[in-house]
Design a protein around this motif. Sequence first.
Motif, PDB file in Angstrom:
ATOM      1  N   THR A  74      -0.337   8.600 -38.278  1.00 47.03           N
ATOM      2  CA  THR A  74      -1.370   7.949 -37.460  1.00 47.03           C
ATOM      3  C   THR A  74      -2.581   7.495 -38.247  1.00 47.03           C
ATOM      4  O   THR A  74      -3.342   6.657 -37.771  1.00 47.03           O
ATOM      5  N   SER A  75      -2.783   8.034 -39.457  1.00 46.07           N
ATOM      6  CA  SER A  75      -3.953   7.668 -40.244  1.00 46.07           C
ATOM      7  C   SER A  75      -3.619   7.724 -41.734  1.00 46.07           C
ATOM      8  O   SER A  75      -3.193   8.759 -42.232  1.00 46.07           O
ATOM      9  N   ARG A  76      -3.853   6.626 -42.433  1.00 47.68           N
ATOM     10  CA  ARG A  76      -3.554   6.594 -43.862  1.00 47.68           C
ATOM     11  C   ARG A  76      -4.462   7.526 -44.650  1.00 47.68           C
ATOM     12  O   ARG A  76      -4.121   7.970 -45.724  1.00 47.68           O
ATOM     13  N   ARG A  77      -5.633   7.819 -44.118  1.00 47.41           N
ATOM     14  CA  ARG A  77      -6.596   8.665 -44.826  1.00 47.41           C
ATOM     15  C   ARG A  77      -6.312  10.150 -44.665  1.00 47.41           C
ATOM     16  O   ARG A  77      -6.854  10.967 -45.400  1.00 47.41           O
ATOM     17  N   GLU A  78      -5.489  10.492 -43.715  1.00 44.65           N
ATOM     18  CA  GLU A  78      -5.256  11.898 -43.406  1.00 44.65           C
ATOM     19  C   GLU A  78      -3.933  12.376 -44.006  1.00 44.65           C
ATOM     20  O   GLU A  78      -2.931  11.675 -43.947  1.00 44.65           O
ATOM     21  N   LEU A  79      -3.976  13.589 -44.556  1.00 45.52           N
ATOM     22  CA  LEU A  79      -2.764  14.213 -45.082  1.00 45.52           C
ATOM     23  C   LEU A  79      -2.344  15.356 -44.174  1.00 45.52           C
ATOM     24  O   LEU A  79      -3.181  16.082 -43.638  1.00 45.52           O
ATOM     25  N   ARG A  80      -1.063  15.504 -44.013  1.00 43.30           N
ATOM     26  CA  ARG A  80      -0.488  16.607 -43.244  1.00 43.30           C
ATOM     27  C   ARG A  80       0.102  17.611 -44.222  1.00 43.30           C
ATOM     28  O   ARG A  80       0.676  17.239 -45.236  1.00 43.30           O
ATOM     29  N   LEU A  81      -0.047  18.881 -43.897  1.00 45.60           N
ATOM     30  CA  LEU A  81       0.419  19.958 -44.765  1.00 45.60           C
ATOM     31  C   LEU A  81       1.684  20.586 -44.187  1.00 45.60           C
ATOM     32  O   LEU A  81       1.764  20.843 -42.980  1.00 45.60           O
ATOM     33  N   HIS A  82       2.637  20.818 -45.067  1.00 46.78           N
ATOM     34  CA  HIS A  82       3.922  21.385 -44.658  1.00 46.78           C
ATOM     35  C   HIS A  82       4.350  22.448 -45.666  1.00 46.78           C
ATOM     36  O   HIS A  82       4.075  22.322 -46.853  1.00 46.78           O
ATOM     37  N   LEU A  83       5.052  23.449 -45.167  1.00 52.12           N
ATOM     38  CA  LEU A  83       5.706  24.396 -46.077  1.00 52.12           C
ATOM     39  C   LEU A  83       6.903  23.692 -46.697  1.00 52.12           C
ATOM     40  O   LEU A  83       7.651  23.004 -46.005  1.00 52.12           O
ATOM     41  N   SER A  84       7.096  23.880 -47.972  1.00 52.56           N
ATOM     42  CA  SER A  84       8.281  23.339 -48.630  1.00 52.56           C
ATOM     43  C   SER A  84       9.455  24.290 -48.373  1.00 52.56           C
ATOM     44  O   SER A  84       9.275  25.410 -47.881  1.00 52.56           O
ATOM     45  N   ARG A  85      10.626  23.855 -48.749  1.00 50.58           N
ATOM     46  CA  ARG A  85      11.803  24.729 -48.642  1.00 50.58           C
ATOM     47  C   ARG A  85      11.577  25.989 -49.482  1.00 50.58           C
ATOM     48  O   ARG A  85      11.901  27.095 -49.066  1.00 50.58           O
ATOM     49  N   ARG A  86      10.972  25.812 -50.655  1.00 48.78           N
ATOM     50  CA  ARG A  86      10.685  26.954 -51.530  1.00 48.78           C
ATOM     51  C   ARG A  86       9.671  27.898 -50.878  1.00 48.78           C
ATOM     52  O   ARG A  86       9.782  29.117 -50.990  1.00 48.78           O
ATOM     53  N   GLY A  87       8.667  27.348 -50.186  1.00 47.59           N
ATOM     54  CA  GLY A  87       7.680  28.164 -49.491  1.00 47.59           C
ATOM     55  C   GLY A  87       8.314  28.978 -48.379  1.00 47.59           C
ATOM     56  O   GLY A  87       8.001  30.159 -48.197  1.00 47.59           O
ATOM     57  N   ARG A  88       9.209  28.349 -47.630  1.00 42.76           N
ATOM     58  CA  ARG A  88       9.915  29.068 -46.553  1.00 42.76           C
ATOM     59  C   ARG A  88      10.786  30.184 -47.130  1.00 42.76           C
ATOM     60  O   ARG A  88      10.855  31.280 -46.588  1.00 42.76           O
ATOM     61  N   SER A  89      11.439  29.889 -48.222  1.00 43.50           N
ATOM     62  CA  SER A  89      12.278  30.891 -48.877  1.00 43.50           C
ATOM     63  C   SER A  89      11.436  32.062 -49.377  1.00 43.50           C
ATOM     64  O   SER A  89      11.822  33.229 -49.224  1.00 43.50           O
ATOM     65  N   PHE A  90      10.279  31.756 -49.959  1.00 40.26           N
ATOM     66  CA  PHE A  90       9.379  32.805 -50.430  1.00 40.26           C
ATOM     67  C   PHE A  90       8.972  33.721 -49.273  1.00 40.26           C
ATOM     68  O   PHE A  90       9.012  34.948 -49.403  1.00 40.26           O
ATOM     69  N   LEU A  91       8.585  33.140 -48.123  1.00 41.82           N
ATOM     70  CA  LEU A  91       8.171  33.960 -46.982  1.00 41.82           C
ATOM     71  C   LEU A  91       9.330  34.807 -46.462  1.00 41.82           C
ATOM     72  O   LEU A  91       9.136  35.970 -46.107  1.00 41.82           O
ATOM     73  N   ALA A  92      10.523  34.246 -46.429  1.00 37.75           N
ATOM     74  CA  ALA A  92      11.689  35.007 -45.963  1.00 37.75           C
ATOM     75  C   ALA A  92      11.954  36.195 -46.892  1.00 37.75           C
ATOM     76  O   ALA A  92      12.200  37.315 -46.421  1.00 37.75           O
ATOM     77  N   GLU A  93      11.888  35.963 -48.200  1.00 37.47           N
ATOM     78  CA  GLU A  93      12.112  37.051 -49.162  1.00 37.47           C
ATOM     79  C   GLU A  93      11.012  38.101 -49.069  1.00 37.47           C
ATOM     80  O   GLU A  93      11.289  39.303 -49.155  1.00 37.47           O
ATOM     81  N   LEU A  94       9.775  37.663 -48.895  1.00 38.16           N
ATOM     82  CA  LEU A  94       8.662  38.598 -48.749  1.00 38.16           C
ATOM     83  C   LEU A  94       8.862  39.476 -47.523  1.00 38.16           C
ATOM     84  O   LEU A  94       8.693  40.699 -47.585  1.00 38.16           O
ATOM     85  N   ARG A  95       9.257  38.867 -46.421  1.00 38.38           N
ATOM     86  CA  ARG A  95       9.495  39.635 -45.197  1.00 38.38           C
ATOM     87  C   ARG A  95      10.635  40.634 -45.385  1.00 38.38           C
ATOM     88  O   ARG A  95      10.564  41.760 -44.878  1.00 38.38           O
ATOM     89  N   GLU A  96      11.671  40.236 -46.091  1.00 39.22           N
ATOM     90  CA  GLU A  96      12.788  41.160 -46.341  1.00 39.22           C
ATOM     91  C   GLU A  96      12.330  42.360 -47.162  1.00 39.22           C
ATOM     92  O   GLU A  96      12.686  43.502 -46.843  1.00 39.22           O
ATOM     93  N   ARG A  97      11.539  42.119 -48.203  1.00 29.87           N
ATOM     94  CA  ARG A  97      11.033  43.235 -49.016  1.00 29.87           C
ATOM     95  C   ARG A  97      10.129  44.144 -48.191  1.00 29.87           C
ATOM     96  O   ARG A  97      10.221  45.369 -48.278  1.00 29.87           O
ATOM     97  N   ARG A  98       9.270  43.541 -47.383  1.00 22.78           N
ATOM     98  CA  ARG A  98       8.381  44.342 -46.540  1.00 22.78           C
ATOM     99  C   ARG A  98       9.171  45.160 -45.536  1.00 22.78           C
ATOM    100  O   ARG A  98       8.866  46.321 -45.280  1.00 22.78           O
TER     101      ARG A  98
END
Length: 144
Positions: A74-98
Amino acid sequence: MTSEAAELLEVVWGRASTAPVSASQLRVLFILEHQEGINLRTLADALGSTPPSTSRLCDRLQAVGYVERAASSTSRRELRLHLSRRGRSFLAELRERRERALESVLAQMPGAKRTALLQGLEAFCAVAAAQLHEEGDGTGARTA
């Protein structure tokens, strides 16, 4: 007692975390997981921070491949932030360790106490999630 339990939980989770990210960066990842595609200002508000500080957090997370920035549709000046596949994998592994770290503590508790704890945590999660959802809608008061 709740403060002590929260502190002990942090210690148990800390032992399970071999996280290459700071606590603030981890909060960014958790927020992006639940609010996919938000902009920097919204993320800064959720963190109680400034956009420049939040941008630096995201720079570091992008550098390790956990966060991606994309132009808004909707706006060329605005950036949207997303988790990458690697970020999602990191969170999944962190949750498993926890989870494994918590299971080792829970395994030493009597069964009836584990059941009571589970029921209490389910109620806590329901109320906390509802409050966070209300705050995200702008209808609730912000707390630290």
